[in-house]
Design an enzyme around this catalytic site. Structure first.
Site, PDB file in Angstrom:
ATOM      1  N   LYS A 116       0.821  -1.217   0.000  1.00  0.00           N
ATOM      2  CA  LYS A 116       0.000   0.000   0.000  1.00  0.00           C
ATOM      3  C   LYS A 116       0.853   1.265   0.000  1.00  0.00           C
ATOM      4  CE  LYS A 116      -3.053  -3.033   0.118  1.00  0.00           C
ATOM      5  NZ  LYS A 116      -3.767  -3.410  -1.084  1.00  0.00           N
ATOM      6  N   GLY A 164      -8.042  -3.590   2.725  1.00  0.00           N
ATOM      7  CA  GLY A 164      -9.361  -4.145   2.999  1.00  0.00           C
ATOM      8  C   GLY A 164      -9.709  -4.074   4.478  1.00  0.00           C
ATOM      9  N   GLU A 200      -1.884   8.010   8.392  1.00  0.00           N
ATOM     10  CA  GLU A 200      -2.799   8.905   7.684  1.00  0.00           C
ATOM     11  C   GLU A 200      -3.666   9.644   8.691  1.00  0.00           C
ATOM     12  OE1 GLU A 200      -5.254   6.689   4.973  1.00  0.00           O
ATOM     13  OE2 GLU A 200      -3.661   6.485   3.478  1.00  0.00           O
ATOM     14  N   LYS A 201      -4.052  10.844   8.332  1.00  0.00           N
ATOM     15  CA  LYS A 201      -5.089  11.539   9.092  1.00  0.00           C
ATOM     16  C   LYS A 201      -6.342  10.671   9.041  1.00  0.00           C
ATOM     17  CE  LYS A 201      -7.334  14.915  11.074  1.00  0.00           C
ATOM     18  NZ  LYS A 201      -6.939  15.387  12.414  1.00  0.00           N
ATOM     19  N   LYS A 237     -18.490  -5.413   2.259  1.00  0.00           N
ATOM     20  CA  LYS A 237     -19.526  -4.652   1.581  1.00  0.00           C
ATOM     21  C   LYS A 237     -20.789  -5.499   1.515  1.00  0.00           C
ATOM     22  CE  LYS A 237     -15.957  -2.554  -1.227  1.00  0.00           C
ATOM     23  NZ  LYS A 237     -15.163  -2.791  -2.451  1.00  0.00           N
ATOM     24  N   GLU A 275      -9.607   2.716  -5.144  1.00  0.00           N
ATOM     25  CA  GLU A 275     -10.455   3.021  -3.996  1.00  0.00           C
ATOM     26  C   GLU A 275     -10.121   4.390  -3.422  1.00  0.00           C
ATOM     27  OE1 GLU A 275     -11.165  -1.445  -2.153  1.00  0.00           O
ATOM     28  OE2 GLU A 275     -10.278   0.115  -0.914  1.00  0.00           O
ATOM     29  N   ARG A 291      -7.963  -6.959  -9.233  1.00  0.00           N
ATOM     30  CA  ARG A 291      -8.809  -8.107  -9.620  1.00  0.00           C
ATOM     31  C   ARG A 291     -10.154  -7.618 -10.163  1.00  0.00           C
ATOM     32  NH1 ARG A 291      -9.304  -7.102  -4.111  1.00  0.00           N
ATOM     33  NH2 ARG A 291     -11.458  -6.606  -3.533  1.00  0.00           N
TER      34      ARG A 291
HETATM   35  C1  MV4 Z   1      -9.329   5.027   6.309  1.00  0.00           C
HETATM   36  C2  MV4 Z   1     -10.452   5.414   7.078  1.00  0.00           C
HETATM   37  C3  MV4 Z   1     -10.453   6.695   7.616  1.00  0.00           C
HETATM   38  N1  MV4 Z   1      -9.401   7.510   7.420  1.00  0.00           N
HETATM   39  N2  MV4 Z   1      -8.318   5.895   6.120  1.00  0.00           N
HETATM   40  C4  MV4 Z   1     -10.634   0.471   5.735  1.00  0.00           C
HETATM   41  C5  MV4 Z   1     -10.470  -0.418   4.584  1.00  0.00           C
HETATM   42  C6  MV4 Z   1      -9.294   0.079   3.871  1.00  0.00           C
HETATM   43  N3  MV4 Z   1      -9.473  -0.134   2.471  1.00  0.00           N
HETATM   44  C7  MV4 Z   1      -9.199   1.529   4.235  1.00  0.00           C
HETATM   45  N4  MV4 Z   1     -10.077   1.710   5.342  1.00  0.00           N
HETATM   46  C8  MV4 Z   1     -10.250   2.922   5.922  1.00  0.00           C
HETATM   47  N5  MV4 Z   1      -9.257   3.829   5.735  1.00  0.00           N
HETATM   48  C9  MV4 Z   1      -8.350   7.092   6.678  1.00  0.00           C
HETATM   49  N6  MV4 Z   1      -7.318   7.934   6.507  1.00  0.00           N
HETATM   50  C10 MV4 Z   1     -11.498   4.506   7.242  1.00  0.00           C
HETATM   51  C11 MV4 Z   1     -11.386   3.246   6.670  1.00  0.00           C
HETATM   52  C12 MV4 Z   1     -12.500   2.350   6.858  1.00  0.00           C
HETATM   53  C13 MV4 Z   1     -13.265   1.929   5.778  1.00  0.00           C
HETATM   54  C14 MV4 Z   1     -13.003   2.327   4.483  1.00  0.00           C
HETATM   55  C15 MV4 Z   1     -13.767   1.878   3.425  1.00  0.00           C
HETATM   56  C16 MV4 Z   1     -14.831   1.022   3.660  1.00  0.00           C
HETATM   57  C17 MV4 Z   1     -15.107   0.613   4.927  1.00  0.00           C
HETATM   58  C18 MV4 Z   1     -14.338   1.053   6.003  1.00  0.00           C
HETATM   59  C19 MV4 Z   1     -14.648   0.631   7.303  1.00  0.00           C
HETATM   60  C20 MV4 Z   1     -13.897   1.073   8.353  1.00  0.00           C
HETATM   61  C21 MV4 Z   1     -12.814   1.919   8.130  1.00  0.00           C
END
Ligand code: MV4
Length: 447
Positions: A116, A164, A200-201, A237, A275, A291
């Site tokens: 990542k 994920g 990350e913030k 999801k 994403e 994918r």
């Molecule tokens: C984040 C976030 C808030 N702030 N990054 C979770 C899955 C991964 N793909 C990235 N994720 C997140 N990253 C920052 N800077 C919150 C999440 C997150 C989330 C993101 C997408 C879909 C579902 C989620 C569920 C919890 C947290």
């Protein structure tokens, strides 16, 4: 040219890939575990090979067994579907070394996006917006704390090999940063064999928006718009929509073009998903998936493009059969993931389907490997069907969705159909006001 594809997967996605192959006049080889001997993907394929016992590690993840099956059956390509071996760069490389086509991007690009930190560096260089955070790995606590102070709390500590939602720790303040940082590194080391982390913030109430892209080896890259995947629980999801209510046509066109150009510059070949988190009118890149994704059918429904067909064609060295100007978005589509889970407890429910009736009519598509009497084994992902609905606008789409959910009969195992019926009637869902925390809040009753 690809003449025969081995499908290294099971369930509805194996059936989806079989259908694309059949439409293209390509022969198919199914692989299956002993638990899946009577599965629909085995029945529909031209040939099948048993690759091992029920446990995924010994069958669907068994690389020597799968590559051997491809060689003995005379397949010239392997489609990994999603999950299992789909984002394993070592597998992609081995497939190629055996003289077979891997239906996916180059192994190097899979490896790049699996890291990542590397993915973020790549797309930052290509001009995509990033969440404010560290530029790379932070390997000592002093530098990390300094960076966290600079970012401002709450700060999210993410594992380089996570993704994920795996391997994330939140630090609410400087007081608990050190502990969160050390725990994140320790857990990442155990889970991924790599304890690199980045910061990350933390965005408190974002939406999850992703763009579908596809590109060929001649430098043609296009985007197919975005999907809103905010409706999730524990990083799974449940319900996806396209187009998103928060992205304007002007923004979509400009941003989509930017992404497509970036993919072209990267030399990326195949389908992919970028994403983003969306907050306060801004998109921030977080990860790229290399994918075909579970939710690809909603994009197919509003664009009329067979994404899996294009994926197979570009992997076989063909040009994309369309350009960006050919891509049009018609109305709205929603996918409900029908998992074999209890709608209240989310406990997985294995068993035998004793009665099955599938909805139909205008705007309805069901991707599933279920049939009357089929088994839902306990060893695999609980996704058993996807109900995909399209209509001229979101309101009509929701009406059709309610109609289809009412027709759907699956007896013998618990399913998420009641949850989806509840969501389709929820005022906040109807008004489109939900973020990534909506479902958890709704289930627990917290505000
Ligand atoms: C984040 C976030 C808030 N702030 N990054 C979770 C899955 C991964 N793909 C990235 N994720 C997140 N990253 C920052 N800077 C919150 C999440 C997150 C989330 C993101 C997408 C879909 C579902 C989620 C569920 C919890 C947290």
């Amino acid at each position: 040219m690809i003449n025969k594809v081995l499908i290294a997967n099971r369930g509805e996605i194996a059936v989806r890939i079989l259908r694309a192959c059949r439409d293209l006049g390509i022969k198919t080889v199914a692989v299956h575990s002993t638990a899946d001997a009577d599965a629909m993907h085995v029945r529909l394929a031209d040939e099948s090979v048993c690759v091992g016992p029920p446990q995924p590690r010994e069958s669907y993840l068994n690389i020597p067994a799968i590559i051997s099956a491809a060689c003995v059956s005379g397949a010239d390509a392997i489609h990994p579907g999603f999950g299992f071996l789909s984002e394993n760069s070592v597998f992609a490389h081995m497939v190629k070394e055996h003289g077979l086509v891997f239906i996916g991007p180059k192994a190097d690009h899979i490896a790049m996006m699996g890291d990542k930190i590397m993915a973020k560096k790549t797309f930052a260089r290509l001009g995509l917006p990033m969440v404010f955070g560290s530029d790379g790995a932070l390997n000592n606590i002093d530098k990390a704390t300094k960076m966290a102070d600079e970012i401002g709390y709450p700060v999210l500590i993410k594992a380089a090999c996570g993704g994920g939602g795996r391997g994330m720790k939140i630090a609410q303040s400087r007081q608990n940063f050190a502990e969160a940082y050390e725990t994140a590194r320790h857990e990442a080391g155990i889970a991924f064999g790599n304890d690199q982390v980045y910061l990350e913030k933390y965005l408190s109430n974002p939406r999850h928006i992703e763009f579908q892209i596809i590109s060929d080896e001649f430098g043609n890259a296009i985007h197919l718009g975005e999907r809103d995947c905010s409706m999730q629980r524990r990083n799974q999801k449940i319900w996806e929509e396209t187009l998103s209510l928060v992205i304007t046509p002007e923004f979509r066109e400009k941003f989509g073009q930017k992404i497509a150009r970036a993919m072209g510059e990267l030399g990326y070949v195949g389908v992919g998903t970028l994403e983003f988190l969306y907050e306060n009118g801004q998109l921030y890149f977080i990860e790229m998936n290399t994918r075909i994704q579970v939710e690809h059918p909603i994009t197919e429904m509003i664009t009329g493009i067979d994404i899996v067909r294009e994926q197979i064609l570009v992997a076989g060295g063909n040009r994309l059969s369309l350009s960006q100007d050919d891509v049009m978005f018609r109305g709205h589509a929603i996918e409900c993931r029908i998992n074999a889970e209890n709608s209240d407890t989310f406990l997985p429910s294995a068993g035998t389907v004793t009665n099955y009736h599938c909805p139909g009519g205008p705007g309805i598509r069901v991707d599933s490997a279920l049939y009357d009497g089929s088994k839902v084994p306990p060893y695999y992902d609980s996704l058993i069907a996807k109900l995909i609905v399209q209509a001229n606008d979101r309101e009509q789409c929701l009406a059709r969705l309610r109609r289809a959910l009412g027709e759907y009969v699956i007896e013998g195992v618990d399913t998420l159909i009641p949850l989806h019926q509840n969501l389709a009637d929820d005022p906040d869902v109807i008004s489109g006001k939900f973020d990534i925390h909506f479902l958890e809040r709704k289930i627990t009753g917290k505000t």
